[in-house]
Design a protein around this motif. Sequence first.
Motif, short mmCIF file in Angstrom:
data_model
loop_
_atom_site.label_atom_id
_atom_site.label_comp_id
_atom_site.label_asym_id
_atom_site.label_seq_id
_atom_site.Cartn_x
_atom_site.Cartn_y
_atom_site.Cartn_z
N GLY A 94 10.85 -2.43 -10.97
CA GLY A 94 10.91 -1.99 -9.57
C GLY A 94 9.81 -1.06 -9.12
O GLY A 94 9.80 -0.62 -7.97
N TRP A 95 8.84 -0.78 -10.01
CA TRP A 95 7.75 0.12 -9.64
C TRP A 95 6.53 -0.68 -9.19
O TRP A 95 6.14 -1.65 -9.85
CB TRP A 95 7.36 1.00 -10.83
CG TRP A 95 8.50 1.77 -11.41
CD1 TRP A 95 9.16 1.52 -12.58
CD2 TRP A 95 9.13 2.92 -10.83
NE1 TRP A 95 10.16 2.43 -12.77
CE2 TRP A 95 10.18 3.31 -11.72
CE3 TRP A 95 8.94 3.65 -9.66
CZ2 TRP A 95 11.01 4.40 -11.46
CZ3 TRP A 95 9.76 4.73 -9.41
CH2 TRP A 95 10.78 5.11 -10.30
N LEU A 96 5.92 -0.28 -8.09
CA LEU A 96 4.64 -0.85 -7.69
C LEU A 96 3.58 -0.23 -8.60
O LEU A 96 3.33 0.98 -8.54
CB LEU A 96 4.35 -0.52 -6.22
CG LEU A 96 2.99 -0.96 -5.68
CD1 LEU A 96 2.76 -2.46 -5.88
CD2 LEU A 96 2.88 -0.60 -4.19
N ALA A 97 3.00 -1.02 -9.48
CA ALA A 97 2.08 -0.52 -10.50
C ALA A 97 0.64 -0.80 -10.10
O ALA A 97 0.28 -1.94 -9.79
CB ALA A 97 2.39 -1.16 -11.85
N VAL A 98 -0.18 0.24 -10.11
CA VAL A 98 -1.58 0.13 -9.70
C VAL A 98 -2.46 0.71 -10.80
O VAL A 98 -2.32 1.87 -11.17
CB VAL A 98 -1.82 0.89 -8.38
CG1 VAL A 98 -3.28 0.77 -7.96
CG2 VAL A 98 -0.91 0.37 -7.28
N GLY A 134 6.00 4.23 -6.92
CA GLY A 134 4.73 3.72 -7.40
C GLY A 134 4.23 4.44 -8.63
O GLY A 134 4.40 5.65 -8.78
N LEU A 135 3.61 3.68 -9.54
CA LEU A 135 3.05 4.25 -10.76
C LEU A 135 1.58 3.87 -10.89
O LEU A 135 1.22 2.69 -10.76
CB LEU A 135 3.81 3.74 -11.99
CG LEU A 135 5.29 4.13 -12.09
CD1 LEU A 135 5.92 3.49 -13.33
CD2 LEU A 135 5.45 5.65 -12.14
N ARG A 193 1.59 2.11 1.39
CA ARG A 193 2.79 1.28 1.28
C ARG A 193 4.06 2.07 1.58
O ARG A 193 5.17 1.58 1.38
CB ARG A 193 2.87 0.67 -0.11
CG ARG A 193 1.77 -0.35 -0.41
CD ARG A 193 2.01 -1.66 0.36
NE ARG A 193 3.28 -2.23 0.00
CZ ARG A 193 3.47 -3.07 -1.01
NH1 ARG A 193 2.44 -3.42 -1.76
NH2 ARG A 193 4.67 -3.55 -1.28
N GLY A 194 3.90 3.31 2.03
CA GLY A 194 5.04 4.12 2.40
C GLY A 194 5.67 4.89 1.26
O GLY A 194 6.77 5.44 1.40
N ILE A 195 5.00 4.96 0.10
CA ILE A 195 5.53 5.68 -1.06
C ILE A 195 5.08 7.13 -0.99
O ILE A 195 3.89 7.43 -0.91
CB ILE A 195 5.05 5.03 -2.37
CG1 ILE A 195 5.54 3.58 -2.45
CG2 ILE A 195 5.54 5.82 -3.58
CD1 ILE A 195 4.96 2.79 -3.61
#
Length: 223
Positions: free
Chosen positions: A56-60, A31-32, A97-99
Amino acid sequence: MTETRTEKFQLKDGRSAVLTVAEPEQVVRGGLVVLHEAGGVTGTVRLLASALAAEGWLAVAPHLYDDSLPQEEQVRQLSGDAVLAASDIAFAVLAERGITADLMGVVGFDLGGTAAMVVAAERSIGAAVSVGASGVIQPVSTALPPLVEVAGDLKCPWLGIYGDQDDVIHSSEVEKLRDAAAGAQVATNVVRYPGAGHRFDADPGAGTEAWHRTLNWFDAHLR
């Protein structure tokens, strides 16, 4: 391009924030947290989040301030505590999210780059990237520190990217930041592009190379 959504997230402990999120279509690598420029979560920031999600990064992207005051006033009032509070909520959402923390990073351009370095000096995460981060010697606001003062406290690998044709940040300041960051107990790197300006618009080749360098930095450290 991966679509973004904006909504208010509330944690179980009562903390809440408005976040713009881009979800990868494939398996999430990590995640980023994307920290926005002075203009807020603009279309450009959403495109950045989407591009990172495509990798592939979950970006928030937390919204560091609302629209109740003019932009210049919002920036003047932005504090390190506010940046950390908003970023912490984003990190908590990623954790839900488990990151894990070693697979979390932070990235930002301009004001967001400044904020990203503040976070990297205070939080033990996987990696950080700052592009065109201002406030190197003279702080962006009275409530944010000069970056040279926090560079030695970096707690995660940090990459700084600057253009030598920047009309906001002089290359001599960038070199002082490089020297200060070298005192940190983590890997650091500062890259200057001779033909690039503040937004890297004048040198598309440099912009492309800087983008790949950013991705490579996260690839190398978020694993």
